[in-house]
Structures are given as C-alpha cells and as structure tokens.
Scaffold this motif. Structure first.
Motif, PDB file in Angstrom:
ATOM      1  N   HIS A   1       0.779  -1.329   0.000  1.00 46.07           N
ATOM      2  CA  HIS A   1      -0.217  -0.166  -0.049  1.00 46.07           C
ATOM      3  C   HIS A   1       0.862   1.228   0.158  1.00 46.07           C
ATOM      4  O   HIS A   1       0.631   2.263   0.329  1.00 46.07           O
ATOM      5  CB  HIS A   1      -1.091  -0.062   1.118  1.00 46.07           C
ATOM      6  N   GLY A   2       1.907   1.331  -0.361  1.00 47.70           N
ATOM      7  CA  GLY A   2       2.800   2.204  -0.875  1.00 47.70           C
ATOM      8  C   GLY A   2       3.810   2.829   0.157  1.00 47.70           C
ATOM      9  O   GLY A   2       4.626   3.919   0.128  1.00 47.70           O
ATOM     10  N   ALA A   3       4.224   2.152   1.169  1.00 45.14           N
ATOM     11  CA  ALA A   3       5.404   2.569   2.111  1.00 45.14           C
ATOM     12  C   ALA A   3       6.451   2.673   1.567  1.00 45.14           C
ATOM     13  O   ALA A   3       7.226   1.884   0.631  1.00 45.14           O
ATOM     14  CB  ALA A   3       5.394   1.359   3.273  1.00 45.14           C
ATOM     15  N   THR A   4       7.024   3.724   1.852  1.00 48.32           N
ATOM     16  CA  THR A   4       8.431   3.973   1.381  1.00 48.32           C
ATOM     17  C   THR A   4       9.728   3.744   2.313  1.00 48.32           C
ATOM     18  O   THR A   4      10.687   3.753   2.026  1.00 48.32           O
ATOM     19  CB  THR A   4       8.676   5.513   0.765  1.00 48.32           C
ATOM     20  N   HIS A   5       9.239   3.424   3.628  1.00 52.35           N
ATOM     21  CA  HIS A   5      10.203   3.340   4.656  1.00 52.35           C
ATOM     22  C   HIS A   5       9.470   2.246   5.439  1.00 52.35           C
ATOM     23  O   HIS A   5       8.180   2.468   5.892  1.00 52.35           O
ATOM     24  CB  HIS A   5      10.505   4.599   5.550  1.00 52.35           C
ATOM     25  N   VAL A   6      10.222   1.231   5.943  1.00 47.10           N
ATOM     26  CA  VAL A   6       9.605   0.150   6.963  1.00 47.10           C
ATOM     27  C   VAL A   6      10.317   0.384   8.001  1.00 47.10           C
ATOM     28  O   VAL A   6      11.691   0.290   7.900  1.00 47.10           O
ATOM     29  CB  VAL A   6       9.421  -1.242   6.319  1.00 47.10           C
ATOM     30  N   ARG A   7      10.029   0.063   9.327  1.00 46.01           N
ATOM     31  CA  ARG A   7      10.762   0.370  10.608  1.00 46.01           C
ATOM     32  C   ARG A   7      10.699  -0.985  11.222  1.00 46.01           C
ATOM     33  O   ARG A   7       9.822  -1.686  11.656  1.00 46.01           O
ATOM     34  CB  ARG A   7      10.034   1.237  11.485  1.00 46.01           C
ATOM     35  N   ILE A   8      12.120  -1.732  11.218  1.00 40.15           N
ATOM     36  CA  ILE A   8      12.359  -2.913  11.630  1.00 40.15           C
ATOM     37  C   ILE A   8      13.282  -3.140  12.520  1.00 40.15           C
ATOM     38  O   ILE A   8      14.420  -2.620  12.587  1.00 40.15           O
ATOM     39  CB  ILE A   8      12.914  -3.848  10.546  1.00 40.15           C
ATOM     40  N   GLY A   9      12.627  -3.763  13.724  1.00 44.15           N
ATOM     41  CA  GLY A   9      13.389  -4.190  14.978  1.00 44.15           C
ATOM     42  C   GLY A   9      13.521  -5.410  15.184  1.00 44.15           C
ATOM     43  O   GLY A   9      14.714  -6.027  14.809  1.00 44.15           O
ATOM     44  N   THR A  10      12.552  -6.244  15.526  1.00 38.83           N
ATOM     45  CA  THR A  10      12.916  -7.789  15.857  1.00 38.83           C
ATOM     46  C   THR A  10      13.521  -8.607  14.980  1.00 38.83           C
ATOM     47  O   THR A  10      14.286  -9.395  15.061  1.00 38.83           O
ATOM     48  CB  THR A  10      11.478  -8.265  16.510  1.00 38.83           C
ATOM     49  N   SER A  11      13.052  -8.630  13.485  1.00 40.37           N
ATOM     50  CA  SER A  11      13.419  -9.301  12.590  1.00 40.37           C
ATOM     51  C   SER A  11      14.811  -9.029  12.282  1.00 40.37           C
ATOM     52  O   SER A  11      15.320  -9.862  11.620  1.00 40.37           O
ATOM     53  CB  SER A  11      12.467  -9.310  11.350  1.00 40.37           C
ATOM     54  N   LEU A  12      15.259  -7.980  12.496  1.00 38.88           N
ATOM     55  CA  LEU A  12      16.780  -7.597  12.291  1.00 38.88           C
ATOM     56  C   LEU A  12      17.790  -7.506  13.375  1.00 38.88           C
ATOM     57  O   LEU A  12      18.765  -8.301  13.385  1.00 38.88           O
ATOM     58  CB  LEU A  12      16.716  -5.936  11.814  1.00 38.88           C
ATOM     59  N   LEU A  13      17.195  -7.304  14.609  1.00 38.14           N
ATOM     60  CA  LEU A  13      18.032  -7.358  15.701  1.00 38.14           C
ATOM     61  C   LEU A  13      17.868  -8.626  16.719  1.00 38.14           C
ATOM     62  O   LEU A  13      18.732  -8.825  17.667  1.00 38.14           O
ATOM     63  CB  LEU A  13      18.021  -6.004  16.499  1.00 38.14           C
TER      64      LEU A  13
END
Length: 247
Positions: free
Chosen positions: A228-240
């Motif tokens: 639906h058009g997000a240009t930025h995703v904020r990722i915590g758990t899946s990364l860290l």
C-alpha cells in the motif's frame, strides 16, 4: 556475545529482511530501491548501530530521547554515521534535545509539538529538520497521532487535526514536511489500516507534492505496508532479534 559473532548474526538477519522487502516490492510491482529500511534499535547498544552502519544500514530509529541522545553520541564517537529517526511519542519539553541529533522526527502529532520543534530547531540547527506527521488511522484520541477528519470524524481538536499540522510544518522555516508515519491499530487487519493510510497520504500529496515519504510497516506486517505504498519500513525484532539474544 563476541563482536564478530554479533556482526555475523546481524548480517544474516539483514540479508533476510532485505530479501523480504525485495519480495514484497516484486509482488506489488514496485522497485525495491523505492523502499528504505529503518533499523529500530531501541534497547540495543550503540555497538549494534556501529555494526549495522558497517553493514550498510544508513537509517536508524529510536523512540526514547534519553536513550537516543546517548546512543547517537556513542555512535558518533565510534566514527560511524547514520541518519537518526525519532519514531516514538515525543513530549514538547524534549524538543531541544531531540533536534540536536535527530535528522527526522516521524512522530509529530500536534500543533504544539510542531511549534516546539520549530523553535528548538531554530536555536540548535543550521539546517531544516525533516518531519513526518504521525497519523491516527482509527481516529482514537487516546492514541498518539494526528487525526484526518475524513477518516477520524469531524469533531477533531484543532491542534490535532492533520491538515492544520501539515500546513504549519510546510510553512515553518526550520522544518521540512516530508510525509506521514503510522502504526496499524492492533484491532485492525494491517492491510485495511495501510489502505486507509495510503488514501490519506494521497490527499496530503495533492496539497504538498514534496511530502512523499510514507513510513509504515514493521517486522510483522511490512509486506502489507509495501503493498500500500510504504516508502520506509521500521524493522526491529526481525533485524536485531529478541532482547535476550544479546545476553
């Protein structure tokens, strides 16, 4: 955990997250280069931010000023450079601190907060502060977020109305309106929430064509946000990982 082992762990997670973003973009018919990753490092040490920067991560999000200010100083002292996003609810009395290190404040949700950041940026910065307006998708006044009268009802407190805030930020010399941010309400199916957010973003761009950023989607729902058009995703758990993996 030894530094090299932690670096290897972060590198593997980063590959997986970037692959998820790429697959989501392909499914949505979008260019993966159009979706940026913001690594949300709250509760994680500055050492992790330094490692992520070394792995090519350029954008980092924090949600508490006291932690973020100290972490930004530590990362700079280590010689790393990232673009800091403040993504948490922000009290006006923290504006003077936040504008000293943040490149973007994603959680502006009132005229009073926008005014406080405007004044603080004028005192402590030599360039405009990028601003995203946080949207309350369901219009619940108890949650953080500005309200779009079209979706949240007409009886909106003027200081919390999205369009008034947008016009104020766009006219401020020390602020730069870049777009919107939102979190899908827990009671909503994420796709429904992000579809509503996309409609609000389209109306914002009609009045403010440069407000093209849409920060939406986290570890559990990034694919629906990208659709639906997000240009930025904020990722915590899946990364860290979960916090106890660092012990």
């Amino acid at each position: 955990m030894p530094e090299q082992a932690r670096r290897d762990e972060l590198a593997a997670s980063l590959v997986e997250v970037r692959e998820r973003i790429a697959r989501a973009c392909t499914a949505a018919g979008r260019d993966p280069g159009d979706v940026a990753l913001v690594a949300v490092t709250k509760t994680y040490p500055a050492a992790d931010v330094v490692l992520l920067a070394g792995l090519g991560v350029t954008d980092v999000g924090e949600n508490k000023d006291q932690e973020a200010a100290a972490k930004a100083a530590g990362v700079a002292e280590a010689g790393a450079s990232v673009r800091w996003h403040f993504v948490g609810q922000l009290q006006r009395n923290k504006a003077n601190s936040v504008v000293r290190y943040a490149d973007v404040v994603e959680s502006v949700d009132s005229l009073r907060l926008a005014s406080a950041l405007d004044a603080a940026a004028g005192r402590h910065r030599d360039r405009p502060l990028d601003v995203l307006i946080q949207v309350s998708i369901d219009g619940d006044p108890e949650r953080g977020g500005a309200i779009d009268p079209v979706t949240g009802g007409s009886s909106v407190e003027p200081g919390r109305e999205l369009w008034r805030i947008a016009d104020y930020v766009a006219s401020a010399e020390t602020l730069r309106l870049r777009g919107l941010m939102a979190v899908a309400p827990r009671e909503w199916e994420p796709a429904r929430a992000f579809e509503a957010l996309a409609a609000t973003a389209a109306r914002l761009r009609a009045d403010h064509p440069d407000a093209t950023v849409l920060s939406a989607g986290m570890s559990g729902d990034l694919e629906k946000a990208v659709r639906h058009g997000a240009t930025h995703v904020r990722i915590g758990t899946s990364l860290l990982g979960m916090r106890n993996t660092l012990r």
